[in-house]
Design an enzyme around this catalytic site. Structure first.
Site, PDB file in Angstrom:
ATOM      1  N   TYR A   1      43.848   0.834 -18.358  1.00 25.27           N
ATOM      2  CA  TYR A   1      42.381   0.827 -18.316  1.00 25.27           C
ATOM      3  C   TYR A   1      41.700   0.502 -19.642  1.00 25.27           C
ATOM      4  O   TYR A   1      40.479   0.460 -19.705  1.00 25.27           O
ATOM      5  CB  TYR A   1      41.880   2.174 -17.787  1.00 25.27           C
ATOM      6  CG  TYR A   1      42.352   2.462 -16.372  1.00 25.27           C
ATOM      7  CD1 TYR A   1      42.001   1.611 -15.331  1.00 25.27           C
ATOM      8  CD2 TYR A   1      43.171   3.552 -16.084  1.00 25.27           C
ATOM      9  CE1 TYR A   1      42.438   1.848 -14.036  1.00 25.27           C
ATOM     10  CE2 TYR A   1      43.616   3.799 -14.795  1.00 25.27           C
ATOM     11  CZ  TYR A   1      43.240   2.938 -13.774  1.00 25.27           C
ATOM     12  OH  TYR A   1      43.671   3.173 -12.495  1.00 25.27           O
TER      13      TYR A   1
ATOM     14  N   ARG B   1      45.698  -0.628  -3.301  1.00 19.88           N
ATOM     15  CA  ARG B   1      44.469  -0.909  -4.072  1.00 19.88           C
ATOM     16  C   ARG B   1      43.857  -2.255  -3.695  1.00 19.88           C
ATOM     17  O   ARG B   1      42.795  -2.616  -4.198  1.00 19.88           O
ATOM     18  CB  ARG B   1      44.763  -0.907  -5.580  1.00 19.88           C
ATOM     19  CG  ARG B   1      45.211   0.436  -6.104  1.00 19.88           C
ATOM     20  CD  ARG B   1      45.342   0.413  -7.625  1.00 19.88           C
ATOM     21  NE  ARG B   1      46.221   1.469  -8.082  1.00 19.88           N
ATOM     22  CZ  ARG B   1      45.834   2.724  -8.327  1.00 19.88           C
ATOM     23  NH1 ARG B   1      44.586   3.080  -8.188  1.00 19.88           N
ATOM     24  NH2 ARG B   1      46.716   3.639  -8.730  1.00 19.88           N
TER      25      ARG B   1
ATOM     26  N   ASP C   1      29.163   3.378   3.668  1.00 21.37           N
ATOM     27  CA  ASP C   1      28.009   3.511   4.569  1.00 21.37           C
ATOM     28  C   ASP C   1      26.735   3.781   3.772  1.00 21.37           C
ATOM     29  O   ASP C   1      25.685   3.200   4.047  1.00 21.37           O
ATOM     30  CB  ASP C   1      28.228   4.657   5.573  1.00 21.37           C
ATOM     31  CG  ASP C   1      29.205   4.294   6.690  1.00 21.37           C
ATOM     32  OD1 ASP C   1      29.452   3.092   6.896  1.00 21.37           O
ATOM     33  OD2 ASP C   1      29.712   5.224   7.341  1.00 21.37           O
TER      34      ASP C   1
ATOM     35  N   ASN D   1      31.659   1.495 -10.017  1.00 19.14           N
ATOM     36  CA  ASN D   1      33.117   1.564 -10.051  1.00 19.14           C
ATOM     37  C   ASN D   1      33.455   2.875  -9.352  1.00 19.14           C
ATOM     38  O   ASN D   1      33.334   3.956  -9.953  1.00 19.14           O
ATOM     39  CB  ASN D   1      33.650   1.546 -11.477  1.00 19.14           C
ATOM     40  CG  ASN D   1      35.175   1.594 -11.501  1.00 19.14           C
ATOM     41  OD1 ASN D   1      35.821   1.815 -10.481  1.00 19.14           O
ATOM     42  ND2 ASN D   1      35.753   1.387 -12.670  1.00 19.14           N
TER      43      ASN D   1
ATOM     44  N   HIS E   1      35.713  -3.109 -11.286  1.00 16.27           N
ATOM     45  CA  HIS E   1      36.980  -2.426 -11.580  1.00 16.27           C
ATOM     46  C   HIS E   1      37.481  -2.907 -12.927  1.00 16.27           C
ATOM     47  O   HIS E   1      37.471  -4.113 -13.207  1.00 16.27           O
ATOM     48  CB  HIS E   1      38.031  -2.714 -10.507  1.00 16.27           C
ATOM     49  CG  HIS E   1      37.602  -2.227  -9.167  1.00 16.27           C
ATOM     50  ND1 HIS E   1      37.580  -0.900  -8.849  1.00 16.27           N
ATOM     51  CD2 HIS E   1      37.096  -2.900  -8.100  1.00 16.27           C
ATOM     52  CE1 HIS E   1      37.106  -0.766  -7.629  1.00 16.27           C
ATOM     53  NE2 HIS E   1      36.799  -1.954  -7.148  1.00 16.27           N
ATOM     54  N   LEU E   2      37.934  -1.972 -13.733  1.00 19.79           N
ATOM     55  CA  LEU E   2      38.461  -2.322 -15.050  1.00 19.79           C
ATOM     56  C   LEU E   2      39.747  -3.129 -14.905  1.00 19.79           C
ATOM     57  O   LEU E   2      39.946  -4.130 -15.589  1.00 19.79           O
ATOM     58  CB  LEU E   2      38.753  -1.041 -15.839  1.00 19.79           C
ATOM     59  CG  LEU E   2      37.535  -0.143 -16.075  1.00 19.79           C
ATOM     60  CD1 LEU E   2      37.980   1.262 -16.383  1.00 19.79           C
ATOM     61  CD2 LEU E   2      36.688  -0.711 -17.201  1.00 19.79           C
ATOM     62  N   SER E   3      40.605  -2.677 -14.010  1.00 24.14           N
ATOM     63  CA  SER E   3      41.904  -3.338 -13.811  1.00 24.14           C
ATOM     64  C   SER E   3      41.782  -4.382 -12.701  1.00 24.14           C
ATOM     65  O   SER E   3      40.843  -4.346 -11.895  1.00 24.14           O
ATOM     66  CB  SER E   3      42.960  -2.290 -13.438  1.00 24.14           C
ATOM     67  OG  SER E   3      42.622  -1.658 -12.207  1.00 24.14           O
TER      68      SER E   3
ATOM     69  N   HIS F   1      39.088   2.802  -2.290  1.00 25.17           N
ATOM     70  CA  HIS F   1      40.110   2.484  -1.292  1.00 25.17           C
ATOM     71  C   HIS F   1      40.138   3.466  -0.124  1.00 25.17           C
ATOM     72  O   HIS F   1      40.946   3.315   0.780  1.00 25.17           O
ATOM     73  CB  HIS F   1      41.489   2.475  -1.973  1.00 25.17           C
ATOM     74  CG  HIS F   1      41.477   1.799  -3.307  1.00 25.17           C
ATOM     75  ND1 HIS F   1      41.204   0.452  -3.453  1.00 25.17           N
ATOM     76  CD2 HIS F   1      41.639   2.283  -4.574  1.00 25.17           C
ATOM     77  CE1 HIS F   1      41.232   0.141  -4.740  1.00 25.17           C
ATOM     78  NE2 HIS F   1      41.487   1.234  -5.437  1.00 25.17           N
TER      79      HIS F   1
END
Ligand code: CA2
Length: 169
Positions: free
Chosen positions: A45, A133, A109, A96, A122-124, A102
């Protein structure tokens, strides 16, 4: 120093669906465990802490003349309350959602109900990681997704939101 969980005390009431209060332009949300950034797993990360990312966002927001509110929670219900309160109070959401990305139909909703543009960060690069993921409920409510660019993803999302808001205005 750890990032404050909320940089603006609007919201968090028991009645999340109450009349909207003006909150700012862009609500930036981070989900569970992201308060640990920079402390653990820097290879996945990066080295930036969430407080560093917040400072970057505040600097870019100033440049873009946007009011941002940067918050983190480890709790799904709190994130949902904040998303519900964003309707009518903010003009866009950057999120994020961490692991809830997931798993959380409920957060998806809530994002759909706000009818606000949503930018998922997302960082990754979640597509280079475990297959669980690869699916994101948040993407089903998102205007755009940035992943794999590290902490810069947050400020890039902010620039994308600013561009879209300018074009719309
Ligand atoms: O890449 C991302 O930004 C993620 O949203 C991060 C989530 C992960 O569940 C998603 O699949 C991708 C995890 C956040 C956990 O953050 C930590 C930070 C430091 C140490 C441990 C976890």
């Amino acid at each position: 120093m750890p990032a404050p969980q909320r940089s603006n005390p609007a919201g968090g009431s028991a009645n999340a669906a109450a009349a909207p209060q003006r909150g700012g332009d862009v609500l930036i949300l981070s989900g569970p465990n992201l308060n640990l950034l920079g402390v653990r797993e820097p290879k996945v990360y990066g080295k930036a802490t969430l407080a560093d990312i917040e400072l970057d966002c505040l600097a870019v927001a100033k440049e873009l003349k946007l009011a941002v509110d940067f918050r983190q929670s480890n709790h799904e219900g709190e994130l949902i309350d904040w998303v519900q309160q964003a309707r009518g109070a903010f003009r866009a959401i950057i999120i994020n959602a961490g692991g809830y990305t997931h798993t959380s139909v409920a957060l998806m909703d809530a994002l759909l109900v706000t009818e606000l543009p949503v930018y998922e960060v997302h960082l990754s690069n979640i597509f280079r990681r475990e297959s669980f993921r690869h699916h994101s409920y948040i993407s089903l409510a998102a205007t755009g997704v940035i992943c794999g660019l590290g902490a810069a993803g947050y400020t890039l999302a902010l620039r994308a939101a600013a561009h879209a808001l300018q074009t719309k205005a």
